[in-house]
Motif scaffolding. Structure first.
Motif, PDB file in Angstrom:
ATOM      1  N   UNK A 177       0.812  -1.169   0.060  1.00  7.76           N
ATOM      2  CA  UNK A 177      -0.148   0.147  -0.310  1.00  7.76           C
ATOM      3  C   UNK A 177       0.605   1.309   0.077  1.00  7.76           C
ATOM      4  N   UNK A 178       2.100   0.985   0.458  1.00  5.80           N
ATOM      5  CA  UNK A 178       2.871   2.373   0.252  1.00  5.80           C
ATOM      6  C   UNK A 178       4.305   1.919  -0.334  1.00  5.80           C
ATOM      7  N   UNK A 179       5.015   2.749  -1.207  1.00  6.41           N
ATOM      8  CA  UNK A 179       6.326   2.796  -2.154  1.00  6.41           C
ATOM      9  C   UNK A 179       6.975   3.662  -1.635  1.00  6.41           C
ATOM     10  N   UNK A 180       8.197   3.320  -1.081  1.00  2.00           N
ATOM     11  CA  UNK A 180       9.060   4.138  -0.508  1.00  2.00           C
ATOM     12  C   UNK A 180       9.640   5.275  -1.649  1.00  2.00           C
ATOM     13  N   UNK A 181       9.929   4.429  -2.678  1.00  4.16           N
ATOM     14  CA  UNK A 181      10.623   5.346  -3.657  1.00  4.16           C
ATOM     15  C   UNK A 181      10.315   4.798  -5.088  1.00  4.16           C
TER      16      UNK A 181
ATOM     17  N   UNK B 247      -1.076   9.452  -3.149  1.00  2.34           N
ATOM     18  CA  UNK B 247      -1.055   8.895  -1.668  1.00  2.34           C
ATOM     19  C   UNK B 247      -0.134   7.651  -1.299  1.00  2.34           C
ATOM     20  N   UNK B 248       0.099   7.302  -2.163  1.00  3.44           N
ATOM     21  CA  UNK B 248       0.733   5.875  -2.233  1.00  3.44           C
ATOM     22  C   UNK B 248       2.393   5.873  -2.354  1.00  3.44           C
ATOM     23  N   UNK B 249       2.786   6.766  -3.060  1.00  4.14           N
ATOM     24  CA  UNK B 249       4.361   7.080  -3.334  1.00  4.14           C
ATOM     25  C   UNK B 249       4.970   8.109  -2.675  1.00  4.14           C
ATOM     26  N   UNK B 250       5.838   7.666  -1.710  1.00  6.28           N
ATOM     27  CA  UNK B 250       6.539   8.603  -0.715  1.00  6.28           C
ATOM     28  C   UNK B 250       7.675   9.552  -1.329  1.00  6.28           C
ATOM     29  N   UNK B 251       8.398   8.830  -2.454  1.00 10.84           N
ATOM     30  CA  UNK B 251       9.347   9.305  -3.278  1.00 10.84           C
ATOM     31  C   UNK B 251       9.258   9.135  -4.356  1.00 10.84           C
TER      32      UNK B 251
ATOM     33  N   UNK C 208       1.945  16.160  -7.704  1.00 13.36           N
ATOM     34  CA  UNK C 208       2.768  15.053  -7.111  1.00 13.36           C
ATOM     35  C   UNK C 208       3.156  15.327  -5.660  1.00 13.36           C
ATOM     36  N   UNK C 209       2.701  14.735  -4.604  1.00 12.37           N
ATOM     37  CA  UNK C 209       3.169  14.888  -3.399  1.00 12.37           C
ATOM     38  C   UNK C 209       4.375  14.465  -2.872  1.00 12.37           C
ATOM     39  N   UNK C 210       5.045  13.414  -3.591  1.00  7.86           N
ATOM     40  CA  UNK C 210       6.283  12.870  -3.044  1.00  7.86           C
ATOM     41  C   UNK C 210       7.260  13.597  -3.036  1.00  7.86           C
ATOM     42  N   UNK C 211       8.070  13.420  -2.023  1.00 11.22           N
ATOM     43  CA  UNK C 211       9.688  13.856  -2.020  1.00 11.22           C
ATOM     44  C   UNK C 211      10.335  13.680  -3.395  1.00 11.22           C
ATOM     45  N   UNK C 212      10.763  14.396  -4.101  1.00  9.75           N
ATOM     46  CA  UNK C 212      11.345  14.125  -5.461  1.00  9.75           C
ATOM     47  C   UNK C 212      12.896  14.895  -5.666  1.00  9.75           C
ATOM     48  N   UNK C 213      13.716  13.920  -6.117  1.00  9.89           N
ATOM     49  CA  UNK C 213      14.988  14.308  -6.489  1.00  9.89           C
ATOM     50  C   UNK C 213      14.982  14.188  -8.030  1.00  9.89           C
ATOM     51  N   UNK C 214      14.936  15.440  -8.846  1.00 11.42           N
ATOM     52  CA  UNK C 214      14.962  15.315 -10.185  1.00 11.42           C
ATOM     53  C   UNK C 214      16.376  15.287 -10.759  1.00 11.42           C
TER      54      UNK C 214
END
Length: 339
Positions: free
Chosen positions: A119-123, A143-147, A270-276
């Motif tokens: 239900x949750x994906x860290x990255x 809501x599922x993707x954290x990063x 996109x709510x996830x913490x993101x590194x582009x």
């Protein structure tokens, strides 16, 4: 066979076409913990299969299978998941239906929820078209993707990106004399020209000017063009390539019922913490495009890979670029989503 199959059964694609007995090929690394919160999803890029992703997986690395459960789903059209080369008539070869990035991610979502109960994906991380899938995951399942960490990948096929991919497609269309009824006559030999077209885009001007192909063991430019670009593309099925080119050309994280083409809204969602991480000298998934995208995302860090390897700064070949990507992934994974 070093991978597993997730049977999707009959699926209705975004195009409205039903693809019968569809399936995803995938490979996992590490163990899923009891909380099911140590999940990293790492989709494959255009032309790649799961083995091409393994350079970024290893003990002591950010994607450490001793810590994380890493799932590598293969792109539809890549020859392992449902593809023109492994689908029976009437959807074989040139008759394979059009598949979108949205379709791929929707089916991957089924894989992780139905097979593993996740239900949750860290990255979600990926290179090139794998990066587009990371963006799509963030937009489709905020809501599922954290990063997310796309590297050398954009969140849609910008006009110039479309034209680059169209040039590759044109090389195959020319072999069929631009007659779509003759596409089933294409062979791997026809891929030689596609490789030469891509050779002008895969790495940068500086890479060629500084003759960095010598670091790969090629003495001359011609040896490099034939030994890398021609050979790698001639190992691909031309119909698989046409299918993946269509997917790439029509990639857009907002081209779906959720966003109805509102690209900026999709990015803001996109709510996830993101590194582009664009390649600083990437010629067709440009740093400028990624910079625009990152500015609209509420939790994004824009951190270009300082490299003359162009698009291939994300390919796992150059040690310094690999270290940069791994370091940034470690930093991202260390960040709390409650910040």
């Amino acid at each position: 066979m070093d991978y597993e199959i997730f049977n999707l059964d009959d699926v209705t694609l975004q195009s409205g076409v039903t693809l019968p007995s569809a399936f995803l090929a995938y490979k996992t690394y590490g163990q899923l913990n009891k909380q099911k919160d140590n999940v990293i999803l790492y989709p494959t890029a255009f032309g790649d299969q799961h083995v091409q992703n393994e350079w970024l997986i290893g003990s002591g690395m950010a994607l450490d299978p001793e810590k994380y459960f890493i799932i590598v789903p293969n792109l539809l059209g890549n020859g392992l998941s449902s593809s023109p080369s492994n689908t029976p008539p009437p959807f074989d070869r040139a008759h394979f239906p059009q598949v979108t990035i949205y379709d791929n991610v929707k089916f991957q979502h089924r894989l992780v929820t139905e097979t593993f109960g996740i239900q949750k994906i860290a990255l979600v991380v990926g290179w090139s078209m794998g990066g587009i899938q990371a963006f799509q995951w963030g937009a489709s399942y905020p809501e599922m993707v954290e990063r997310i960490a796309p590297f050398a990948g954009v969140s849609k096929s910008w006009p110039h990106t479309f034209v680059v991919l169209d040039g590759m497609k044109a090389a195959l269309m020319a072999a069929a004399r631009f007659d779509s009824s003759k596409l089933n006559q294409l062979t791997s030999a026809d891929m030689r020209a596609v490789g030469r077209v891509y050779g002008g885009w895969g790495v940068s001007h500086a890479f060629y000017r500084e003759k960095l192909y010598r670091e790969l063991g090629f003495e001359s430019l011609e040896d490099f063009i034939s030994g890398v670009w021609e050979d790698s593309f001639m190992n691909m099925d031309p119909h698989n390539v046409l299918a993946m080119l269509w997917t790439g050309q029509h990639a857009d994280i907002s081209a779906n019922p959720t966003y109805n083409g509102d690209f900026d809204k999709a990015l803001r969602s996109i709510k996830a913490l993101a590194c582009i991480m664009p390649g600083s000298t990437d010629l067709f998934c440009t740093a400028e495009d990624n910079e625009y995208e990152a500015k609209l995302m509420p939790n994004a860090v824009y951190n270009p890979i300082p490299s003359v390897w162009g698009h291939f700064a994300g390919r796992g070949i150059n040690r310094i670029d690999n270290q940069f990507i791994d370091d940034n992934l470690k930093h991202l994974l260390a960040r709390s989503t409650n910040e």
